[in-house]
Write a protein that holds these residues in place. Structure first.
Motif, PDB file in Angstrom:
ATOM      1  N   ILE A 269      46.013  57.692  30.363  1.00  0.00           N
ATOM      2  CA  ILE A 269      44.993  57.901  30.114  1.00  0.00           C
ATOM      3  C   ILE A 269      43.984  56.296  29.672  1.00  0.00           C
ATOM      4  CG2 ILE A 269      43.293  59.234  27.956  1.00  0.00           C
ATOM      5  CD1 ILE A 269      46.265  60.421  26.929  1.00  0.00           C
ATOM      6  N   ILE A 270      42.396  56.688  30.109  1.00  0.00           N
ATOM      7  CA  ILE A 270      41.522  55.989  30.607  1.00  0.00           C
ATOM      8  C   ILE A 270      40.423  56.027  29.732  1.00  0.00           C
ATOM      9  CG2 ILE A 270      40.257  54.373  31.503  1.00  0.00           C
ATOM     10  CD1 ILE A 270      42.802  54.809  34.614  1.00  0.00           C
ATOM     11  N   LEU A 271      40.418  55.283  28.484  1.00  0.00           N
ATOM     12  CA  LEU A 271      38.764  55.835  27.124  1.00  0.00           C
ATOM     13  C   LEU A 271      37.616  55.563  27.622  1.00  0.00           C
ATOM     14  CD1 LEU A 271      40.780  55.325  24.484  1.00  0.00           C
ATOM     15  CD2 LEU A 271      40.444  57.556  25.272  1.00  0.00           C
ATOM     16  N   ASP A 272      36.325  55.551  27.317  1.00  0.00           N
ATOM     17  CA  ASP A 272      35.202  55.561  28.205  1.00  0.00           C
ATOM     18  C   ASP A 272      34.582  53.928  27.968  1.00  0.00           C
ATOM     19  OD1 ASP A 272      34.511  55.535  25.367  1.00  0.00           O
ATOM     20  OD2 ASP A 272      33.084  56.485  25.139  1.00  0.00           O
ATOM     21  N   ASN A 273      35.482  53.191  27.032  1.00  0.00           N
ATOM     22  CA  ASN A 273      34.954  51.191  26.590  1.00  0.00           C
ATOM     23  C   ASN A 273      36.565  50.509  26.865  1.00  0.00           C
ATOM     24  OD1 ASN A 273      37.939  52.306  25.117  1.00  0.00           O
ATOM     25  ND2 ASN A 273      36.382  52.899  23.063  1.00  0.00           N
ATOM     26  N   ALA A 274      37.308  51.025  28.084  1.00  0.00           N
ATOM     27  CA  ALA A 274      38.389  50.784  28.405  1.00  0.00           C
ATOM     28  C   ALA A 274      37.711  49.116  29.364  1.00  0.00           C
ATOM     29  CB  ALA A 274      39.525  51.295  29.421  1.00  0.00           C
ATOM     30  N   ASP A 275      38.430  48.108  29.261  1.00  0.00           N
ATOM     31  CA  ASP A 275      38.529  47.191  30.743  1.00  0.00           C
ATOM     32  C   ASP A 275      39.203  47.324  31.617  1.00  0.00           C
ATOM     33  OD1 ASP A 275      38.436  45.191  32.033  1.00  0.00           O
ATOM     34  OD2 ASP A 275      39.153  43.284  30.479  1.00  0.00           O
ATOM     35  N   ILE A 276      38.020  47.584  32.020  1.00  0.00           N
ATOM     36  CA  ILE A 276      37.746  48.158  33.649  1.00  0.00           C
ATOM     37  C   ILE A 276      39.143  47.184  34.823  1.00  0.00           C
ATOM     38  CG2 ILE A 276      37.015  49.493  36.229  1.00  0.00           C
ATOM     39  CD1 ILE A 276      37.160  51.382  33.732  1.00  0.00           C
ATOM     40  N   GLU A 277      38.541  46.344  35.344  1.00  0.00           N
ATOM     41  CA  GLU A 277      39.342  45.306  35.802  1.00  0.00           C
ATOM     42  C   GLU A 277      40.721  45.054  35.069  1.00  0.00           C
ATOM     43  OE1 GLU A 277      38.336  44.158  38.081  1.00  0.00           O
ATOM     44  OE2 GLU A 277      36.997  45.865  39.081  1.00  0.00           O
ATOM     45  N   ALA A 278      41.038  45.384  33.846  1.00  0.00           N
ATOM     46  CA  ALA A 278      42.215  45.244  33.098  1.00  0.00           C
ATOM     47  C   ALA A 278      42.950  46.355  33.623  1.00  0.00           C
ATOM     48  CB  ALA A 278      42.419  44.461  31.540  1.00  0.00           C
ATOM     49  N   THR A 279      42.406  47.082  33.069  1.00  0.00           N
ATOM     50  CA  THR A 279      42.847  48.654  33.035  1.00  0.00           C
ATOM     51  C   THR A 279      43.655  49.151  34.906  1.00  0.00           C
ATOM     52  OG1 THR A 279      41.556  49.511  31.381  1.00  0.00           O
ATOM     53  CG2 THR A 279      42.732  51.239  33.020  1.00  0.00           C
ATOM     54  N   VAL A 280      41.981  48.825  35.869  1.00  0.00           N
ATOM     55  CA  VAL A 280      42.845  48.452  37.461  1.00  0.00           C
ATOM     56  C   VAL A 280      44.529  47.895  37.696  1.00  0.00           C
ATOM     57  CG1 VAL A 280      42.379  48.001  40.034  1.00  0.00           C
ATOM     58  CG2 VAL A 280      40.484  49.631  38.279  1.00  0.00           C
ATOM     59  N   LYS A 281      44.214  46.570  37.337  1.00  0.00           N
ATOM     60  CA  LYS A 281      45.474  45.373  37.559  1.00  0.00           C
ATOM     61  C   LYS A 281      46.803  46.248  36.794  1.00  0.00           C
ATOM     62  CE  LYS A 281      46.201  40.831  37.315  1.00  0.00           C
ATOM     63  NZ  LYS A 281      45.945  39.223  36.915  1.00  0.00           N
ATOM     64  N   GLU A 282      46.800  46.969  35.495  1.00  0.00           N
ATOM     65  CA  GLU A 282      48.062  47.497  34.993  1.00  0.00           C
ATOM     66  C   GLU A 282      48.182  48.837  35.646  1.00  0.00           C
ATOM     67  OE1 GLU A 282      50.147  46.417  32.620  1.00  0.00           O
ATOM     68  OE2 GLU A 282      49.190  45.241  32.710  1.00  0.00           O
ATOM     69  N   CYS A 283      47.331  49.772  36.412  1.00  0.00           N
ATOM     70  CA  CYS A 283      47.584  50.482  36.991  1.00  0.00           C
ATOM     71  C   CYS A 283      48.089  50.398  38.082  1.00  0.00           C
ATOM     72  CB  CYS A 283      46.446  51.933  36.796  1.00  0.00           C
ATOM     73  SG  CYS A 283      45.996  51.989  35.325  1.00  0.00           S
ATOM     74  N   VAL A 310      33.760  54.203  38.171  1.00  0.00           N
ATOM     75  CA  VAL A 310      33.504  52.535  38.299  1.00  0.00           C
ATOM     76  C   VAL A 310      35.316  52.581  38.827  1.00  0.00           C
ATOM     77  CG1 VAL A 310      33.522  52.361  36.330  1.00  0.00           C
ATOM     78  CG2 VAL A 310      33.483  50.619  37.499  1.00  0.00           C
ATOM     79  N   PHE A 311      35.914  53.196  38.213  1.00  0.00           N
ATOM     80  CA  PHE A 311      37.064  53.067  37.899  1.00  0.00           C
ATOM     81  C   PHE A 311      37.981  53.404  38.917  1.00  0.00           C
ATOM     82  CE2 PHE A 311      41.665  55.066  38.017  1.00  0.00           C
ATOM     83  CZ  PHE A 311      42.355  53.793  37.252  1.00  0.00           C
ATOM     84  N   ILE A 312      37.882  54.785  39.737  1.00  0.00           N
ATOM     85  CA  ILE A 312      37.690  55.266  41.026  1.00  0.00           C
ATOM     86  C   ILE A 312      37.753  54.230  42.199  1.00  0.00           C
ATOM     87  CG2 ILE A 312      38.317  56.958  43.284  1.00  0.00           C
ATOM     88  CD1 ILE A 312      37.863  58.771  40.398  1.00  0.00           C
ATOM     89  N   LYS A 313      36.326  53.536  42.402  1.00  0.00           N
ATOM     90  CA  LYS A 313      36.048  52.763  43.952  1.00  0.00           C
ATOM     91  C   LYS A 313      37.002  51.722  43.402  1.00  0.00           C
ATOM     92  CE  LYS A 313      32.207  50.481  44.944  1.00  0.00           C
ATOM     93  NZ  LYS A 313      32.374  49.099  44.738  1.00  0.00           N
ATOM     94  N   ARG A 314      37.108  51.196  42.156  1.00  0.00           N
ATOM     95  CA  ARG A 314      37.225  49.460  41.896  1.00  0.00           C
ATOM     96  C   ARG A 314      38.800  50.177  42.134  1.00  0.00           C
ATOM     97  NH1 ARG A 314      37.692  45.929  43.119  1.00  0.00           N
ATOM     98  NH2 ARG A 314      39.563  44.936  41.533  1.00  0.00           N
ATOM     99  N   PHE A 315      40.185  50.809  41.776  1.00  0.00           N
ATOM    100  CA  PHE A 315      41.555  51.349  42.098  1.00  0.00           C
ATOM    101  C   PHE A 315      41.709  51.130  43.673  1.00  0.00           C
ATOM    102  CE2 PHE A 315      44.677  54.383  41.518  1.00  0.00           C
ATOM    103  CZ  PHE A 315      45.570  53.486  41.292  1.00  0.00           C
ATOM    104  N   SER A 316      40.773  51.916  43.821  1.00  0.00           N
ATOM    105  CA  SER A 316      40.652  52.509  45.267  1.00  0.00           C
ATOM    106  C   SER A 316      40.912  51.298  46.529  1.00  0.00           C
ATOM    107  CB  SER A 316      39.945  53.419  46.456  1.00  0.00           C
ATOM    108  OG  SER A 316      40.081  55.165  45.075  1.00  0.00           O
ATOM    109  N   GLU A 317      40.160  50.392  45.827  1.00  0.00           N
ATOM    110  CA  GLU A 317      39.507  49.440  46.958  1.00  0.00           C
ATOM    111  C   GLU A 317      41.353  48.111  46.667  1.00  0.00           C
ATOM    112  OE1 GLU A 317      35.246  48.441  46.406  1.00  0.00           O
ATOM    113  OE2 GLU A 317      36.434  47.062  45.393  1.00  0.00           O
TER     114      GLU A 317
END
Ligand code: G3H
Length: 496
Positions: A269-283, A310-317
């Motif tokens: 579950i990714i909340l609206d205040n998540a640190d996106i870069e760190a979350t992408v890495k963990e995911c 932003v999450f989907i873009k960075r995660f897919s990249e």
């Protein structure tokens, strides 16, 4: 190739003369006929007869708890396990090599699996020394002196999974053994030969009949063993359907203890205040370590609509950058899949989602070559699509988005699974409020971290269809034993 004819029953290394199963590697090599799957070797396809002989040996060695092994002292049993672990350490190179060829695990992960298993043996020994203050504790209540002892359960049928054929098999086999049970050990279909280098060590380190190996097709050999009623503990890391069927085949199912690690569909579950870069890495780690073939893998992502793009873009990249290659290549992240039917299944899941409106969000997602599947990121994944509920156990990542946190909570409540989940966010008060409802759905909530079994000293379990009983170093010792009491009436003489 290793053509394994030997199997261990009643302390004897027997030679098999019947049908053999050919082990094909998920790795293709160049041959005179073109590219072909490498033959790793073959192993016996036992019949019901050999399976029942192995069972008889385990029953005899246990002898209602009066056999040599269950009556040994704890230090004596520990000495056997230490000797075994030393012998095992000498086989590291061979086993790591077989992990790569048999199940396509990368060299780095194969080494990790081996080292973690050796450590598990040592941690088990340490935990056993502390368990119930060395197995014998006195309590005095209401004029009764109670001595608590811990006794084995009997004959354990032990079946591990193909994704951790060494480590997760040993996570049940070793605690079962050390508690004084006798064991029937059936390695997974993919990941059998890598146990071959340990066969002689099992024979040398444990008394006869304590470890018995059975190779072959589960549906031929496992059902008949359970139907005798002589298996006391069924331990399986695998599918809940199989576990259900096996449990039902026991004539008195209330007499069968089950220690099970089963299906899971862990959610991020990714909340609206998540640190996106760190979350992408963990995911990335959570969804795609060992190609997503982990029961603990993140198999569904719910991301808040505010950060969805932003999450989907960075995660897919980041998914597109993953290095695909052979298990022994340095830095490889995506390797060949050992289950022959898996690439077709992943394709089917992707087609099903796309036909209902989802899109593949990353370049090359879903492309298949031999036994490789390049990971696919799918969005939006909705109710009614296979990927929404099925455990894909492979390199495809379904993503859904939400406005209201109730949506992922409802997903968890409705799910048939209940192993773990991950929450990503930076507001500790908001997360703390979420933990209470979610901890009732799963057995572990990870905050800003992927789902995982380790550290191995943490309890590892599952609710609903995800498991039964708890594993981990200490909990496994408890799972494979029972506390019994010797209760003595207190008198003037024994008061002191
Ligand atoms: O496949 C199931 C395993 O328990 C996963 O273990 O989280 O250490 O990868 P892991």
């Amino acid at each position: 190739p290793i053509h394994q004819k030997e199997y261990l029953v009643n302390g004897e290394m027997r030679t098999w003369n019947g049908a053999m199963h050919t082990v094909l590697s998920p790795v293709y090599i160049k041959t005179a006929n073109g590219l072909e799957q490498k033959v790793v070797g073959s192993y016996p396809l036992a019949t019901e007869v050999e399976a029942l002989e192995a069972l008889e040996a385990a029953v005899k060695a246990y002898n209602h708890g009066r056999g040599e092994w269950p009556t040994m002292t704890i230090p004596e049993r520990i000495a056997c396990l230490e000797k075994f672990t030393n012998m095992m350490t000498e086989k590291k190179k061979e086993i790591v090599n077989l992990l790569m060829w048999e199940i396509g695990k990368s060299y780095a992960d194969s080494v990790k699996e081996f080292d973690r298993t050796v450590q598990y043996n040592y941690d088990t020994i340490d935990a056993l020394k502390d368990l119930d203050r060395n197995h014998s504790r006195f309590v005095i209540e209401q004029g009764i002196i109670g001595q608590i002892r811990r006794a084995p359960l009997g004959v354990v049928l032990c079946m591990g999974p193909f994704n951790y054929p060494l480590n997760e098999t040993f996570a049940t086999l070793i605690p079962a053994l050390i508690m004084g049970n006798t064991v029937l050990f059936k390695p997974p279909k993919h990941g059998t030969l890598l146990h071959y280098p340990l066969l002689e060590a099992f024979r040398q380190c444990f008394p006869k009949g304590v470890v018995n190996t059975v190779y072959g097709r589960g549906n031929t050999i496992v059902g008949p063993m359970i139907a005798t009623g002589n298996i006391n503990v069924l331990t399986l890391i695998g599918s809940s359907k199989v576990a259900d069927k096996l449990k039902k085949s026991h004539p008195k199912s209330n007499r069968l203890k089950a220690v099970l690690g089963l299906d899971a569909k862990n959610l991020a579950i990714i909340l609206d205040n998540a640190d996106i870069e760190a979350t992408v890495k963990e995911c990335i780690l959570g969804t795609l370590s060992f190609n997503g073939q982990r029961c603990t893998a993140l198999k569904m992502i719910f991301v808040h609509n505010k950060v969805k793009d932003v999450f989907i873009k960075r995660f897919s990249e980041e998914v597109s950058k993953l290095k695909i290659g052979m298990p022994w290549e340095k830095g490889v992240q995506i390797t060949p899949l050992p289950e022959p039917q898996k690439p077709a299944y992943i394709k089917e899941c992707i087609e099903d989602a796309v036909s209902q409106g989802a899109k593949v969000m990353n370049e090359g997602g879903g492309l298949t070559n031999q036994s490789f599947v390049f990971p696919a990121v799918l969005y939006p994944v909705k109710k009614g699509m296979k990927l929404y509920t099925e455990e894909q156990f492979g390199p495809v990542i379904p993503i859904a988005s939400f406005d209201d946190i109730e949506e992922p909570i409802q997903y968890m409540i409705e799910s048939e699974h209940g192993q773990q989940l991950s929450i990503f966010g930076t507001d500790p008060t908001q997360i703390a409020k979420l933990i209470d409802p979610l901890v009732n759905q799963v057995c572990r909530v990870n905050i800003n971290a992927q789902c995982q079994r380790g550290p191995d000293t943490f309890p590892f379990a599952g609710r609903k269809d995800s498991g039964e009983n708890t594993l981990s170093v200490t909990d496994a010792l408890r799972a494979f034993s029972i506390r019994t009491m010797v209760a003595t009436k207190q008198t003037e003489e024994n008061k002191a």
